[in-house]
Design an enzyme around this catalytic site. Structure first.
Site, mmCIF file in Angstrom:
data_model
loop_
_atom_site.group_PDB
_atom_site.id
_atom_site.type_symbol
_atom_site.label_atom_id
_atom_site.label_comp_id
_atom_site.label_asym_id
_atom_site.label_seq_id
_atom_site.Cartn_x
_atom_site.Cartn_y
_atom_site.Cartn_z
ATOM 1 N N ARG A 105 -0.032 6.486 -6.681
ATOM 2 C CA ARG A 105 -1.391 7.001 -6.935
ATOM 3 C C ARG A 105 -1.444 8.514 -6.747
ATOM 4 N NH1 ARG A 105 -4.854 4.160 -2.829
ATOM 5 N NH2 ARG A 105 -6.528 5.395 -3.742
ATOM 6 N N LYS A 161 -4.470 -2.026 5.469
ATOM 7 C CA LYS A 161 -3.775 -1.573 6.678
ATOM 8 C C LYS A 161 -4.571 -1.951 7.922
ATOM 9 C CE LYS A 161 -3.687 2.412 4.705
ATOM 10 N NZ LYS A 161 -3.492 3.638 3.972
ATOM 11 N N SER A 187 -6.804 0.000 -0.093
ATOM 12 C CA SER A 187 -5.747 0.724 0.628
ATOM 13 C C SER A 187 -6.096 0.826 2.114
ATOM 14 C CB SER A 187 -5.601 2.120 0.009
ATOM 15 O OG SER A 187 -4.840 2.964 0.818
ATOM 16 N N ASP A 204 0.836 -1.211 0.000
ATOM 17 C CA ASP A 204 0.000 0.000 0.000
ATOM 18 C C ASP A 204 0.863 1.250 0.000
ATOM 19 O OD1 ASP A 204 -2.461 1.603 0.305
ATOM 20 O OD2 ASP A 204 -1.542 2.095 2.223
HETATM 21 N N1 URA Z 1 -6.885 6.716 2.878
HETATM 22 C C1 URA Z 1 -6.111 5.642 2.593
HETATM 23 O O1 URA Z 1 -5.484 5.062 3.466
HETATM 24 N N2 URA Z 1 -6.039 5.248 1.305
HETATM 25 C C2 URA Z 1 -6.692 5.847 0.306
HETATM 26 O O2 URA Z 1 -6.593 5.410 -0.810
HETATM 27 C C3 URA Z 1 -7.503 6.962 0.612
HETATM 28 C C4 URA Z 1 -7.593 7.368 1.919
#
Ligand code: URA
Length: 445
Positions: free
Chosen positions: A168, A187, A183, A161
């Protein structure tokens, strides 16, 4: 599998196989995919989308790209919390100590501000001495001893990520439901929580501008969490107007302390109470929402939650005296009062523009790695629904670098709308996607 074949398949709108997704995430993690190939696939995903199964596989592969924290040695149900990001969104910093004061264990890895949105880590770092980069061992010890801990994502949590988000951010591929959902959840699933309360922001200052998109994201996040065995629910909350009255870093910490002392802004306090109620329920520390809400209110009223924040600051190396004396937080040298040009009622206060104005003052970063001025920020003296007389201060801009002021004032001026008649304040909580389905509080969602 060859990267080019996977990119072509998504470009042509095909669903990717689990093998293709694993190959992509493996290539991103070990560096065998070039950035241009990863970027091409990300753009293809933005344009062609992913179905629910692909999104779940992507999340799983990203989550397994690193370590999963094991918190089994700590008794009780661990409840995480995450927001998709907004302006003035300081909820986690109040909510973690509130929930911990109710007996909930709250493992929380947070992010930094990016673009117009603020980040919990930057805000915490405005407390003198505060350390966000704790080791996993320190994280676990603190959770066992204090009940909450607010740290940065360690290098071993979802490294795929980290690599994907950095790309990104610079390739116009942030705004995609499957990419945001994978994403966030990659986590959260690695963080060690058994349950999750999510806050999906919706409106001008959020990634999801339209209620239908926010609802779809909330559903996707809940479905991914539930499938992975983590009890997950998501609130959809309004982010057209900044939350609370402070936007920045040190100024937001001061506002968090106000909430914990019982005199914070009504919108922020209400959201903390609602999310806290659900965290207490998911942790099975109460049998009903009513009982949980009573516990949350008691933790606020008794000062128990404030004491938790003091303890959290102390354990993370910060100066706990800021709780009694927020004057110890960094303060900007200069201030500018933006005055109302006419009398009437404030009917709008654009969160996106206020967020950008705060960044222009130095409170946020335009790109990753930029330095942040922790004392810069904006205090909103008037919010929608409130009457105003020409010449009243609408907002106070705090800054140190005079060359930043003009751009910030121009943005702030555009953000506030004053009209003759007050307009009814829309609801803050728009909907709730929970285990038994959905409850939409606002028609048309
Ligand atoms: N927060 C995140 O952790 N990832 C994203 O893609 C957008 C907001």
């Amino acid at each position: 599998m060859r990267a080019v074949d996977i990119i072509r398949a998504k470009r042509d709108g095909d669903a990717l196989s689990r093998e293709a997704i694993d190959s992509f995430v493996g290539g991103v993690t070990d560096g065998s995919w070039a950035d241009y190939q990863t970027s091409a696939l990300l753009m293809a995903i933005v344009l062609k989308g992913m179905n629910a199964v692909e999104t779940a596989w992507l999340t799983d592969a990203m989550s397994r790209s690193g370590e999963h924290v094991n918190l089994d040695h700590i008794p009780g149900i661990k409840v995480g919390k995450h927001s998709t990001g907004g302006v003035g969104d300081k909820v986690s910093i109040v909510l973690a100590p509130v929930a911990a004061a109710c007996g909930v264990v709250v493992p929380k890895m947070s992010g930094r501000g990016l673009g117009h949105t603020g980040g919990t880590l930057d805000k915490l770092e405005s407390i003198p001495g505060f350390r966000v980069a704790l080791s996993l061992d320190e994280f676990k010890t603190m959770l066992a001893e204090v009940g909450c801990c607010l740290i940065s994502q360690t290098a071993t949590i979802a490294p795929a990520d980290k690599a994907l988000y950095a790309l990104r951010d610079v390739t116009g591929t942030v705004e995609s439901l499957p990419l945001i959902a994978s994403s966030v959840m990659s986590k959260k699933l690695a963080e060690g929580s058994n349950a999750l309360v999510l806050d999906v922001k919706c409106g001008r200052g959020a990634f999801m501008k339209r209620p239908a998109d926010a609802r779809a994201l909330a559903r996707s996040l809940v479905s991914i969490g539930t499938t992975a065995g983590v009890r997950t629910e998501a609130f959809i909350t309004r982010m057209d107007v900044p939350l609370g009255r402070a936007v920045g870093n040190a100024v937001e910490i001061a506002e968090c302390i106000e909430v914990l002392k019982g005199h914070g802004p009504a919108d922020l306090t209400a959201l903390v109470i609602r999310l806290g109620t659900r965290m207490v329920c998911l942790a099975e520390k109460a049998r009903s929402d009513d009982e949980a809400e009573a516990k949350v209110r008691a933790a606020l009223a008794s000062g128990a939650a404030l004491e938790k924040l003091r303890l959290l600051i102390k354990w993370q190396g910060g100066d706990p005296a800021v709780v009694d004396d927020p004057g110890r937080l960094p303060a900007a040298a200069l201030g500018y009062h933006l005055k109302a040009e006419r009398s009437g009622y404030v009917t709008a206060l654009d969160a996106l523009l206020i967020g950008r104005a705060a960044v222009a003052l130095g409170a946020g970063r335009d790109k990753k790695g930029d330095a942040v001025d922790l004392s810069a920020g904006i205090l909103l003296r008037k919010k929608p629904g409130e009457p105003v007389t020409a010449g009243d201060t609408l907002m106070e801009l705090r800054y140190n670098d005079p060359s930043r002021l003009d751009a910030a004032v121009a943005l702030a001026k555009q953000a506030a709308v004053i009209e003759d008649q007050a307009v009814p304040e829309p609801a803050l909580i728009l909907g709730w996607v929970h285990e038994n389905g959905e409850t939409m509080f606002v028609a048309g969602m």
